[in-house]
Design a protein around this motif. Sequence first.
Motif, mmCIF file in Angstrom:
data_model
loop_
_atom_site.group_PDB
_atom_site.id
_atom_site.type_symbol
_atom_site.label_atom_id
_atom_site.label_comp_id
_atom_site.label_asym_id
_atom_site.label_seq_id
_atom_site.Cartn_x
_atom_site.Cartn_y
_atom_site.Cartn_z
ATOM 1 N N LEU A 104 0.810 -1.215 0.000
ATOM 2 C CA LEU A 104 0.000 0.000 0.000
ATOM 3 C C LEU A 104 0.845 1.267 0.000
ATOM 4 O O LEU A 104 0.458 2.278 -0.594
ATOM 5 C CB LEU A 104 -0.929 0.021 1.218
ATOM 6 C CG LEU A 104 -2.336 -0.539 1.029
ATOM 7 C CD1 LEU A 104 -2.310 -2.030 0.707
ATOM 8 C CD2 LEU A 104 -3.175 -0.296 2.277
ATOM 9 N N GLY A 105 1.990 1.239 0.669
ATOM 10 C CA GLY A 105 2.789 2.440 0.803
ATOM 11 C C GLY A 105 2.182 3.392 1.820
ATOM 12 O O GLY A 105 1.099 3.154 2.355
ATOM 13 N N GLN A 106 2.876 4.483 2.102
ATOM 14 C CA GLN A 106 2.424 5.401 3.149
ATOM 15 C C GLN A 106 1.113 6.087 2.810
ATOM 16 O O GLN A 106 0.221 6.202 3.648
ATOM 17 C CB GLN A 106 3.520 6.427 3.439
ATOM 18 C CG GLN A 106 4.743 5.840 4.128
ATOM 19 C CD GLN A 106 5.602 6.916 4.779
ATOM 20 O OE1 GLN A 106 5.323 8.101 4.658
ATOM 21 N NE2 GLN A 106 6.635 6.491 5.478
ATOM 22 N N ASP A 107 0.948 6.551 1.573
ATOM 23 C CA ASP A 107 -0.302 7.216 1.204
ATOM 24 C C ASP A 107 -1.472 6.255 1.293
ATOM 25 O O ASP A 107 -2.553 6.606 1.784
ATOM 26 C CB ASP A 107 -0.203 7.798 -0.205
ATOM 27 C CG ASP A 107 0.476 9.156 -0.227
ATOM 28 O OD1 ASP A 107 0.664 9.730 0.866
ATOM 29 O OD2 ASP A 107 0.822 9.637 -1.317
ATOM 30 N N GLY A 108 -1.261 5.043 0.809
ATOM 31 C CA GLY A 108 -2.329 4.053 0.882
ATOM 32 C C GLY A 108 -2.717 3.726 2.310
ATOM 33 O O GLY A 108 -3.902 3.593 2.640
ATOM 34 N N LEU A 109 -1.717 3.620 3.176
ATOM 35 C CA LEU A 109 -1.990 3.338 4.593
ATOM 36 C C LEU A 109 -2.770 4.462 5.244
ATOM 37 O O LEU A 109 -3.728 4.238 5.975
ATOM 38 C CB LEU A 109 -0.666 3.140 5.340
ATOM 39 C CG LEU A 109 -0.106 1.723 5.410
ATOM 40 C CD1 LEU A 109 1.213 1.738 6.162
ATOM 41 C CD2 LEU A 109 -1.092 0.793 6.098
ATOM 42 N N ARG A 110 -2.356 5.686 5.001
ATOM 43 C CA ARG A 110 -3.043 6.827 5.607
ATOM 44 C C ARG A 110 -4.501 6.882 5.167
ATOM 45 O O ARG A 110 -5.403 7.189 5.960
ATOM 46 C CB ARG A 110 -2.326 8.132 5.239
ATOM 47 C CG ARG A 110 -0.981 8.290 5.920
ATOM 48 C CD ARG A 110 -0.417 9.672 5.746
ATOM 49 N NE ARG A 110 -0.066 9.968 4.352
ATOM 50 C CZ ARG A 110 0.488 11.112 3.941
ATOM 51 N NH1 ARG A 110 0.737 12.064 4.819
ATOM 52 N NH2 ARG A 110 0.784 11.312 2.681
ATOM 53 N N ARG A 111 -4.742 6.558 3.927
ATOM 54 C CA ARG A 111 -6.125 6.590 3.437
ATOM 55 C C ARG A 111 -6.969 5.510 4.107
ATOM 56 O O ARG A 111 -8.119 5.760 4.495
ATOM 57 C CB ARG A 111 -6.140 6.429 1.913
ATOM 58 C CG ARG A 111 -5.521 7.603 1.188
ATOM 59 C CD ARG A 111 -5.509 7.382 -0.314
ATOM 60 N NE ARG A 111 -4.648 8.373 -0.979
ATOM 61 C CZ ARG A 111 -4.421 8.407 -2.276
ATOM 62 N NH1 ARG A 111 -4.985 7.518 -3.075
ATOM 63 N NH2 ARG A 111 -3.644 9.330 -2.801
ATOM 64 N N VAL A 112 -6.413 4.316 4.209
ATOM 65 C CA VAL A 112 -7.159 3.229 4.854
ATOM 66 C C VAL A 112 -7.467 3.576 6.303
ATOM 67 O O VAL A 112 -8.585 3.362 6.790
ATOM 68 C CB VAL A 112 -6.374 1.902 4.762
ATOM 69 C CG1 VAL A 112 -7.063 0.813 5.593
ATOM 70 C CG2 VAL A 112 -6.260 1.449 3.310
ATOM 71 N N VAL A 113 -6.477 4.134 7.013
ATOM 72 C CA VAL A 113 -6.674 4.485 8.419
ATOM 73 C C VAL A 113 -7.795 5.520 8.558
ATOM 74 O O VAL A 113 -8.702 5.368 9.391
ATOM 75 C CB VAL A 113 -5.361 5.037 9.027
ATOM 76 C CG1 VAL A 113 -5.619 5.647 10.406
ATOM 77 C CG2 VAL A 113 -4.328 3.926 9.143
ATOM 78 N N MET A 114 -7.768 6.568 7.744
ATOM 79 C CA MET A 114 -8.776 7.609 7.862
ATOM 80 C C MET A 114 -10.155 7.126 7.431
ATOM 81 O O MET A 114 -11.175 7.548 7.991
ATOM 82 C CB MET A 114 -8.371 8.841 7.057
ATOM 83 C CG MET A 114 -7.185 9.588 7.638
ATOM 84 S SD MET A 114 -7.344 9.941 9.422
ATOM 85 C CE MET A 114 -8.878 10.872 9.491
#
Length: 346
Positions: free
Chosen positions: A156-166
């Motif tokens: 996912l990478g960092q951007d993908g992770l941040r989106r999933v978390v939010m």
Amino acid sequence: MIGRFFRKWFGGARGRAAIAQDRLPPLQPLPPPTIDGQAPPGALAADEVEDRFYRLVFAIGPSRDPGLSPAEQTVLRRVRETFGGERFDVGTLPRLPAVVPQLMRSLRNDDADSRSLAEQIARDTVLVGEIIRVANSAYFRTARPVTGLPQAITLLGQDGLRRVVMQMVMRPILRSDESVASQYAGERLWEHAERCARACIFLGRGACDPFEAFLAGLVSQTGAQAILREVERLPDAASIAFSRPFVAALAQQVERLSLHAARHWNFPSRVVQALAERADPADAGARTPLGRALLAASRVAMLDVLAERGAADAEAVLLATPVQGFTQDRLLAARDDLRASMTAEA
């Protein structure tokens, strides 16, 4: 509670079908040619899109009343007294889970490795499951199923992770289990939030930080459930006609409360500014790139939800205007990109 308010206007599946098809007003006449020249067939003006969307969320049919009734004016005054200005108690807003700020700090740190991120995420089993589910979606097209958290984080990478978390954080804020009617409203709000976040990234490409665009879109409907609950509990609610000016005024209160929430949660300053521009009725047009992207993305997302729910033609497109800030071709491209991305991650 809110169920009584909705049931007046909304009678189960048959009622939804009536709202979505039989009771919709004809398309409004198109205004003069836009910044692209001749408006395309089926283009809908922004105020028409917003009116239809909030009627879908509120589960009410169209209104022929041209202006605010005395009862509507009373209800709006009480809603504004509750949520307007500095009198609003931000302590009543939902709190973000404690893991979110910590995780966001780690994700902004370029030196954070996958192992330390996995250790933080592993504390929330629901979040772990969602990250692995997204990593296995058609969007990533992995040769083999992703089964472990470290592998999913790398993919996912960092951007993908941040989106999933939010997404995990915002979903329960928009979706309510108080009644069948509020669940229905919450589903429509969440459908819009996901689409608005994606469209905002697309329209802000090259001018906005992608994650800030995602956050702005995701938080854009945060205030809707609170506004609906407040209207329902007011003694004058049963007598309101839901005229177009009344629905527009409620939508403005939703935008202002969403702005309150973003400030309360210490979202990035550019996100807060974009939400402030959208909520300001005196603004002739959003001033910042993210503000312009959010305003257009919100309407593109509304129209896509309406089309999916049978409340607008499947090929309808948002009408471009100088205030809208984007060409007709760009708005059409945003619609098509949105549908493609939603299909890919389904």
